[in-house]
Design an enzyme around this catalytic site. Structure first.
Site, mmCIF file in Angstrom:
data_model
loop_
_atom_site.group_PDB
_atom_site.id
_atom_site.type_symbol
_atom_site.label_atom_id
_atom_site.label_comp_id
_atom_site.label_asym_id
_atom_site.label_seq_id
_atom_site.Cartn_x
_atom_site.Cartn_y
_atom_site.Cartn_z
ATOM 1 N N ARG A 214 5.492 -13.148 10.247
ATOM 2 C CA ARG A 214 6.196 -11.948 9.806
ATOM 3 C C ARG A 214 7.566 -11.871 10.472
ATOM 4 N NH1 ARG A 214 4.468 -7.148 9.714
ATOM 5 N NH2 ARG A 214 2.238 -7.558 9.574
ATOM 6 N N GLU B 229 0.868 -1.176 0.000
ATOM 7 C CA GLU B 229 0.000 0.000 0.000
ATOM 8 C C GLU B 229 0.904 1.224 0.000
ATOM 9 O OE1 GLU B 229 -3.539 2.248 2.504
ATOM 10 O OE2 GLU B 229 -2.601 0.450 3.342
ATOM 11 N N LYS C 265 4.586 1.144 10.925
ATOM 12 C CA LYS C 265 4.594 2.392 10.165
ATOM 13 C C LYS C 265 4.290 3.579 11.062
ATOM 14 C CE LYS C 265 3.405 0.621 5.576
ATOM 15 N NZ LYS C 265 2.405 0.610 4.489
#
Length: 609
Positions: A313, A78, A323
């Site tokens: 992850r 994204e 983020k």
């Protein structure tokens, strides 16, 4: 909108022995994606697929030839921030699997949230994928895509779901929907608008599309099961109203698809065979499959359908990859920017001196697992050392200079010296420099009162000047405060390295030096880990309290003349000190600026050189 799965993913290269802090991947985990792909290929699962040359629904794809790609993967970021080390794993995995199995990997921007996305991030992501050495242009295909380009098809599919009674417009408030959703132990409650007719739902949905309703008044939901034990199947949202300008489509749309709906549709339109995401999306997989199954039943997608696969992850010590937290570090000035060499962002790692080869090697070594584990930062640093050791040119730098005067060397004398550009590559030639009467040495290479085992300079000691002569220390100068300002010595003219007389001198100490007359001054930025604790945000604590106050120290150093000629982003080994890189922004001819990439060995927790 759910955060999409562009975090850490398994490396494309074949797994090696476990690495990290002892939480190793299970024996078979490193191979599970490859094993699955090989099983699918052996069964001929995708042989009947067709590819029209562009993403599209079933009718379009059927007009194409058999798909030349044996598999199709995708890297789907994204564009709402800069990529970090976890994304490097995803890039290496998806592009590497496609490469290794005769497939194609697409770069697709999942740009379905206009509020947070920007062209700046699109450009930065494209640059980083290329920098890592991968391309979405393969076999005559240019597989760079944007989910926003599929908005017309995604919208059409939503209308088809409405007409089939599989979706409805809900007019509850966000608070009411939240209250009626239920809990992990209690079923949800049906919306009072759940049984609207298909015609009424279609009318309201088109009015939403036309901008006739305010944000928050309506939302399109899938009609599945409000009593499902999986909360993600309790009539999840498909579309919401949002009057925001999109970085790509402008103001064309005022309704936007939710990520969990747009993502499987985008995968299917692109003929993706293996949709690889992180483990937190495992509970979302039933909805992913539901969307594709319903659309296939409606005839707009062909089988076999894209299949989602999940893995753990990347969790790396001494770093944060959220983020939001990275943004906070930047906006509050804890770092100089997204490309600060202490940041785990790819632009930061690049400026630190990390190479694409080192990052790929790191991803290869840590493998892939279905179980959460922590990878120690030292594994990443070791990958960089192993890459640079074989190819970084050598040079001398004095980071904490102290003047050394060779009193019996001629005042205007000059002795040419040389050293190999690389000790294991004699074909690379030599670097030349001169020895003069006054030199720079490291301050720690002299002491008046040597401790036991100290073999460097002190009054009466003999050492070899590396690549030069043997000298004997005769004393030192001090200022009024008692600080040592210069060291004095005498040299032995017949002791020069590489000459027959050198072998007659047996000394234990060997120190680095630079000519005070011909060396160049340089700014050297001594970077270390940004955080002082391995898990800076563990247990929900304020990660800022774990910042390492010594994560950067800037010194005015001296470097040998050859280092003044290196290009920006060229890595070199400062003998004794570690690997450094010419800063990609501030380094200029005649005004060198070097960043420390990594030391010669893992010295975390020990005093810096």
């Amino acid at each position: 909108m759910a955060e999409h799965p562009t975090g850490a993913r398994p490396a494309s290269a074949k797994p090696t022995a476990a690495a990290g802090t002892g939480n190793a991947p299970e024996t078979a985990a490193g191979n599970f994606l490859r094993n699955q792909i090989e099983q699918d290929l052996a069964q001929g699962k995708y042989l009947a697929r067709h590819w029209s040359g562009q993403p599209g629904p079933a009718m379009q794809q059927r007009t194409g030839a058999p798909d030349p790609a044996r598999i199709r993967t995708r890297f789907p970021p994204e564009p709402n921030g800069y990529l970090h080390i976890g994304h490097a794993k995803s890039i290496c995995l998806n592009f590497g699997l496609a490469r290794d199995y005769g497939g194609r990997c697409h770069l697709r921007f999942d740009d379905t949230n206009p509020v947070k996305e920007d062209q700046e991030y699109v450009d930065a992501i494209i640059e980083m994928v290329r920098w890592l050495g991968f391309s979405w242009q393969d076999g005559g295909e240019d597989n760079l895509y944007f989910a926003s380009d599929y908005f017309p098809v995604i919208y059409d599919f939503a209308e088809r779901l409405i007409q089939a009674g599989l979706a409805y417009v809900d007019s509850q408030s966000a608070e009411q929907m939240r209250a009626n959703r239920g809990t992990l132990t209690e079923p949800g409650t049906d919306s009072p608008f759940r049984n609207r007719s298909a015609d009424e739902n279609l009318r309201l949905f088109r009015e939403m599309r036309e901008g006739k309703h305010a944000e928050g008044t309506h939302i399109l939901r899938a009609r599945i099961d409000m009593a499902s034990p999986n909360i993600n199947l309790r009539d999840p949202a498909l579309y919401r109203i949002r009057f925001a300008e999109h970085h790509r489509s402008g103001k064309t749309w005022c309704i936007y698809p939710m990520y969990d709906y747009a993502h499987p549709v985008s995968d299917a339109l692109e003929n993706i065979t293996h949709s690889i995401c992180t483990l937190e999306f495992q509970d979302h997989r039933p909805f992913y499959d539901w969307v594709l199954e319903q659309l296939a039943s409606l005839g707009v997608l062909d089988r076999p359908l894209t299949q989602q696969w999940e893995f753990a992850r990347l969790n790396i010590t001494y770093a944060v990859t959220s983020k939001r937290k990275l943004q906070q570090l930047v906006t509050e000035g804890h770092v100089s920017g997204w490309d600060d060499p202490r940041m785990p962002t790819l632009v930061g790692l690049r400026r630190r001196g990390y190479t694409p080869a080192a990052l790929q090697l790191f991803c290869e070594r840590i493998g892939v697992s279905k179980a959460d584990s922590w990878i120690d930062m030292s594994i990443l640093e070791a990958a960089l050392r192993d890459d640079l050791d074989a190819r970084a040119h050598r040079g001398v730098a004095v980071l904490d200079p102290l003047r050394l005067v060779i009193d019996n060397f001629p005042e205007e004398g000059e002795e040419p010296c040389s050293a190999p550009v690389h000790p294991h590559h004699p074909e690379w030639g030599k670097r030349d420099f001169a020895l003069h009467r006054e030199l720079w040495i490291e301050r720690e290479d002299f002491t008046e009162t040597p401790p036991k085992g100290y073999f460097r300079l002190f009054p009466g000691s003999k050492v070899r000047l590396r690549y030069g002569f043997v000298i004997e220390c005769t004393g030192c100068d001090k200022d009024a405060q008692g600080n040592i300002t210069a060291v004095h010595a005498r040299y032995f003219p017949d002791s020069k390295s590489g000459t027959p007389g050198a072998d007659t001198y047996k000394v234990k100490g060997n120190i680095h030096w630079l000519s005070a007359r011909s060396s160049l001054q340089a700014e050297v930025r001594l970077y270390d880990r940004l955080f002082a604790e391995p898990h800076p945000d563990a247990g929900g604590k304020d990660f800022l309290t774990s910042l390492n106050p010594d994560s950067v120290r800037i010194v005015q150093a001296w470097v040998e003349p050859s280092l003044g000629q290196v290009d920006k982003e060229q890595s070199v080994q400062f003998e004794r000190h570690g690997y450094f890189v010419a800063d990609r922004i501030d380094h200029l001819p005649g005004k060198p600026v070097f960043n420390r990439s990594v030391g010669l060995k893992d010295s975390w927790g020990k005093p810096a050189a």
